[in-house]
Design a protein around this motif. Sequence first.
Motif, short mmCIF file in Angstrom:
data_model
loop_
_atom_site.label_atom_id
_atom_site.label_comp_id
_atom_site.label_asym_id
_atom_site.label_seq_id
_atom_site.Cartn_x
_atom_site.Cartn_y
_atom_site.Cartn_z
N TRP A 188 0.20 -2.33 -8.26
CA TRP A 188 1.00 -1.16 -7.87
C TRP A 188 0.18 -0.24 -6.96
N LEU A 189 0.44 -0.33 -5.67
CA LEU A 189 -0.17 0.56 -4.68
C LEU A 189 0.76 0.59 -3.46
N PRO A 190 1.81 1.42 -3.52
CA PRO A 190 2.83 1.42 -2.45
C PRO A 190 2.25 1.62 -1.06
N ALA A 191 1.16 2.35 -0.93
CA ALA A 191 0.58 2.60 0.39
C ALA A 191 0.14 1.31 1.07
N LEU A 192 -0.18 0.28 0.27
CA LEU A 192 -0.59 -1.02 0.83
C LEU A 192 0.45 -2.10 0.55
N GLY A 193 1.67 -1.69 0.26
CA GLY A 193 2.74 -2.66 0.05
C GLY A 193 2.84 -3.18 -1.36
N GLY A 194 2.09 -2.65 -2.28
CA GLY A 194 2.17 -3.10 -3.67
C GLY A 194 3.20 -2.29 -4.43
N ASP A 195 4.41 -2.84 -4.58
CA ASP A 195 5.50 -2.10 -5.23
C ASP A 195 6.02 -2.80 -6.48
N MET A 196 5.24 -3.73 -7.02
CA MET A 196 5.65 -4.40 -8.26
C MET A 196 4.41 -4.82 -9.04
N LEU A 197 4.55 -4.80 -10.37
CA LEU A 197 3.44 -5.18 -11.22
C LEU A 197 3.27 -6.70 -11.22
N THR A 198 2.02 -7.13 -11.15
CA THR A 198 1.72 -8.55 -11.09
C THR A 198 0.31 -8.81 -11.58
N LEU A 199 0.06 -10.03 -12.03
CA LEU A 199 -1.27 -10.47 -12.44
C LEU A 199 -1.94 -11.34 -11.39
N ALA A 200 -1.32 -11.41 -10.21
CA ALA A 200 -1.84 -12.29 -9.17
C ALA A 200 -3.26 -11.90 -8.75
N HIS A 201 -3.54 -10.60 -8.74
CA HIS A 201 -4.87 -10.15 -8.30
C HIS A 201 -5.93 -10.48 -9.34
N ALA A 209 -6.76 8.72 -1.11
CA ALA A 209 -5.88 8.22 -0.04
C ALA A 209 -4.42 8.53 -0.32
N GLN A 210 -4.02 8.43 -1.59
CA GLN A 210 -2.61 8.68 -1.94
C GLN A 210 -2.21 10.12 -1.65
N PHE A 211 -3.09 11.08 -1.98
CA PHE A 211 -2.76 12.49 -1.83
C PHE A 211 -3.22 13.08 -0.51
N GLY A 212 -3.77 12.26 0.36
CA GLY A 212 -4.14 12.72 1.68
C GLY A 212 -5.32 13.68 1.71
N VAL A 213 -6.23 13.57 0.74
CA VAL A 213 -7.43 14.41 0.73
C VAL A 213 -8.45 13.83 1.71
N LYS A 214 -8.86 14.62 2.68
CA LYS A 214 -9.75 14.13 3.71
C LYS A 214 -11.18 14.00 3.18
N PRO A 215 -11.83 12.89 3.48
CA PRO A 215 -13.24 12.76 3.10
C PRO A 215 -14.07 13.81 3.82
N GLY A 216 -15.08 14.31 3.14
CA GLY A 216 -15.94 15.32 3.74
C GLY A 216 -16.94 15.86 2.75
N LEU A 217 -17.67 16.89 3.16
CA LEU A 217 -18.73 17.45 2.34
C LEU A 217 -18.20 18.01 1.02
N THR A 218 -17.05 18.67 1.07
CA THR A 218 -16.53 19.32 -0.14
C THR A 218 -16.26 18.31 -1.24
#
Length: 566
Positions: free
Chosen positions: A37-50, A420-429
């Motif tokens: 489950w990671l919609p941002a990368l196309g994962g929209d269903m639960l699976t044991l494939a990984h 990545a999901q919430f759009g928090v930019k990487p940085g010093l903070t």
Amino acid sequence: MSGYALGIRLAPWLAIALLSLPVISGLAGVIAPAFGWLPALGGDMLTLAHWQALWQAPGLARMVQLSYTTGLISAALSLTIVALFLGAFMQTRLFTAVRRLLSPLLAVPHAAAAIGLAFLLSPSGLLSRSLSPWLTGWQYPPDILFPGDPHGFALIAGLVIKEIPFLLLMSLAALPQCQANERLHVARALGYGPLTAFLKAVLPGLYPLLRLPVYAVIAFASSTVDVALILGPTTPPPLAVAVLRWLNDPDLAMRFMASAGALLQLLVTLAALASWWLIERLIHWSTTGWLANGRRRSADRLLGGIALGAISVALLLMLSSLLGLTLWSLAAYWPFPQALPQPLTLRNWMDATGGLGDPLSQAAVIGIAATLLSLVLVVGALEAETLNECPTRPWAQLVLYLPLLVPPVAFLFGLVMLQAQFGVKPGLTVVVFSHAVFVLPYVFLSLVESYRRLDPRWARLARSLGASPARVFWRVRLPMLCAPLLTAAAVGFAVSIGQYLPTLLLGAGRVSTITTEAVNLASGGDRRLAAVYALLQLALPALGFALALGLPRLLFRHRSGLLTSA
């Protein structure tokens, strides 16, 4: 409500939130992608494939075995050496001398120590050069895979060298709590030898206080990344290193398998901790009769000699590693088997200055910010404990060790996903807060005993003269604790400087510190440049400890009583 009262009331809860929320949310953030489950990368269903893909990864069983055995063996060796050394040399001059070396040894970051050890023990390292050709007959470096041996011996050695000072420091903090001196005196009066007296009378009361630190050592050793990258095997590597490689794979679909690998790393660490718990029970059951059999001596001289030899070897390896780093940083031409480089030059340092600005400045800024944040929260929590006359509860102590018990690669990977999901930019903070998660426990452990032992009569005297609690805090308690506060800050700064994985993952490669650069260079071919960066990584914590030792003497040079009380 005054700012002092509000801060004291909020500080413990803010510290708990800083320690627990990143770990809990990070674990939650890694569980969903592990099951697809990671919609941002196309994962929209639960699976044991990984998970199935993970089981088919080449060398997975070996990766798991390396992580599991490394954690257990390094912790067992470190704890055994520390226990035997305490028993054989407690209350001696040697013990006092080693105690004074603890702060400098703790200041050495794991990556710098690993780089130095690699340069010392490699086939063309300082050790083989010093023995060749007059003893070994080697005219060329031997064909030996070390460091990087498939069994992880070099990795275990590097971890033991750094774990011994940590466990020794935790032991020193715990000895007064178990009334070690009183127990030892009674046992010695009954005719027990020094080591046997310690093992039978002191260690059974000391170990319960060391259980969480030992668990933290196992968790770190079983999931370390920076030390494993430098000293560990590569084909296959320990599991945590493999997870990091899958995360950085250009194919974003590999992040699903990396999530599954991060959860597997958590399970491996939990298995190592469960195995250690079973070993505890077995040792407790098997030594019950020995503790009460009345034997006054149990190979005291032999075990004491082993302890002295192990501590001496650890110190010698550390000092020799630093010597090797220094020589490589000054080497112009150093062919094997030449013992020393000829000629010595500063050109390596001059060539490195062009790229040192950002790594040094960013490492210093992150370290200072994370340390100050941790110090404020720790002092606030300890002040609340002092005012309420209520010691830290067991569940709060468990929260304190939570970032040290959970493998960083597990929850940090989840934080990257949430970032990545919430759009928090990487940085010093973001990196500062991630460092504070690891810095705060060490600042607390460094400061807690000094804070609790401060004579309460000073505060009562000030209150009887009409001073408010805030005034007592600012004008009495903090000045008297200046030296311990600065020492705790130096420890926290050293911990921050040594952080590799939080900087790499949550900085997304945009934040470079002296540690990330040193680890990257250690895997390259330029030993001279890697040595320069490793020494600079050592210099920052050393500067912090120098200030911690020197500032109190400068500030209170006319008030020697404050230095004595601190």
